[in-house]
Design a protein around this motif. Structure first.
Motif, PDB file in Angstrom:
ATOM      1  N   ALA A  44       0.859  -1.183   0.000  1.00 32.11           N
ATOM      2  CA  ALA A  44       0.000   0.000   0.000  1.00 32.11           C
ATOM      3  C   ALA A  44       0.892   1.228   0.000  1.00 32.11           C
ATOM      4  N   GLN A  45       0.733   2.075  -0.994  1.00 38.10           N
ATOM      5  CA  GLN A  45       1.507   3.322  -1.012  1.00 38.10           C
ATOM      6  C   GLN A  45       0.548   4.484  -0.756  1.00 38.10           C
ATOM      7  N   CYS A  46      -0.073   5.064  -1.779  1.00 38.54           N
ATOM      8  CA  CYS A  46      -1.084   6.083  -1.442  1.00 38.54           C
ATOM      9  C   CYS A  46      -2.278   5.431  -0.759  1.00 38.54           C
ATOM     10  N   GLY A  47      -2.526   4.158  -1.066  1.00 36.04           N
ATOM     11  CA  GLY A  47      -3.559   3.395  -0.375  1.00 36.04           C
ATOM     12  C   GLY A  47      -4.953   3.492  -0.964  1.00 36.04           C
ATOM     13  N   TYR A  48      -5.123   4.299  -2.012  1.00 28.90           N
ATOM     14  CA  TYR A  48      -6.491   4.483  -2.508  1.00 28.90           C
ATOM     15  C   TYR A  48      -7.071   3.197  -3.092  1.00 28.90           C
ATOM     16  N   CYS A  49      -6.230   2.410  -3.738  1.00 33.01           N
ATOM     17  CA  CYS A  49      -6.695   1.157  -4.356  1.00 33.01           C
ATOM     18  C   CYS A  49      -6.766   0.012  -3.361  1.00 33.01           C
ATOM     19  N   CYS A  89      -3.880  -0.013  -9.861  1.00 36.01           N
ATOM     20  CA  CYS A  89      -3.061   0.680  -8.871  1.00 36.01           C
ATOM     21  C   CYS A  89      -2.078   1.556  -9.618  1.00 36.01           C
ATOM     22  N   ARG A  90      -2.031   2.840  -9.231  1.00 38.08           N
ATOM     23  CA  ARG A  90      -1.145   3.773  -9.931  1.00 38.08           C
ATOM     24  C   ARG A  90       0.230   3.851  -9.283  1.00 38.08           C
ATOM     25  N   CYS A  91       0.418   3.225  -8.123  1.00 35.86           N
ATOM     26  CA  CYS A  91       1.628   3.471  -7.339  1.00 35.86           C
ATOM     27  C   CYS A  91       2.595   2.292  -7.270  1.00 35.86           C
ATOM     28  N   THR A  92       2.106   1.096  -7.051  1.00 33.75           N
ATOM     29  CA  THR A  92       2.983   0.032  -6.549  1.00 33.75           C
ATOM     30  C   THR A  92       3.669  -0.797  -7.624  1.00 33.75           C
TER      31      THR A  92
HETATM   32  S1  FES Z   1      -1.226   2.368  -3.738  1.00 29.49           S
HETATM   33 FE1  FES Z   1      -1.744   4.219  -4.799  1.00 29.49          FE
HETATM   34  S2  FES Z   1      -3.158   3.598  -6.341  1.00 29.49           S
HETATM   35 FE2  FES Z   1      -2.471   1.756  -5.449  1.00 29.49          FE
END
Ligand code: FES
Ligand code: FES
Length: 162
Positions: free
Chosen positions: A99-104, A136-139
């Motif tokens: 989990a990075q930004c955690g939105y997904c 997921c845009r981050c991981t």
């Molecule tokens: S952790 Fe940021 S969109 Fe998945």
């Protein structure tokens, strides 16, 4: 209000009543009821952020009309575990950096639980396929797949002890 119907929804083991018009989605309904752990993304079935379990199976709540799930067991990510008592998936996401930004993350964890309900010992391809509807845009996904595999191992070990 005219054209609204009062329905009873079983959410995370608690029965709650709500008045909804026929066109109100489960996503809109849950968030209006305070279940903001259910995330709103594309609202058209592309991103998986809004996933909840209905009778143990992941569905996109943005594509589900609230009245159609009356009387069925709805589980959001908050119904799986808490900060004090996290579910193995939640623990594994935290430990692996999935989990990075955690939105997904709520939608990913719900989709992963749906997989584990169906197949407690999934291979990597099974995990990839089960999460293919979640963006997921981050991981970069690698840590997400690791987290699900780790949680599956943890749950298997727990079953072995019981
Ligand atoms: S952790 Fe940021 S969109 Fe998945
Ligand atoms: S918000 Fe439901 S799939 Fe994107």
């Amino acid at each position: 209000m005219a054209n609204e119907k009062t329905i009873a929804l079983d959410i995370n083991g608690r029965r709650e009543t709500v008045s909804v018009p026929a066109h109100r989605t489960l996503l809109e309904t849950l968030r209006a009821m305070g279940h903001v752990e259910v995330k709103s993304g594309c609202e058209k079935g592309d991103c998986g952020a809004c996933a909840v379990l209905v009778d143990g199976v992941a569905v996109d709540s943005c594509l589900t009309l609230a009245w159609t799930v009356e009387g069925r067991a709805i589980t959001t990510v908050a119904g799986l575990g808490t900060a004090d008592k996290p579910h193995p998936l939640q623990q594994a996401f935290a430990e692996t950096g999935a989990a990075q930004c955690g939105y997904c993350t709520p939608g990913l964890i719900v989709a992963a639980q749906s997989l584990l309900n169906d197949d407690p010992d999934p291979g990597e391809d099974d995990i990839r396929l089960a999460l293919s509807g979640n963006l997921c845009r981050c991981t970069g996904y690698t840590k997400v797949f690791e987290a699900v595999a780790q949680a599956a191992r943890t749950m298997k070990e727990a079953r072995g002890r019981s």
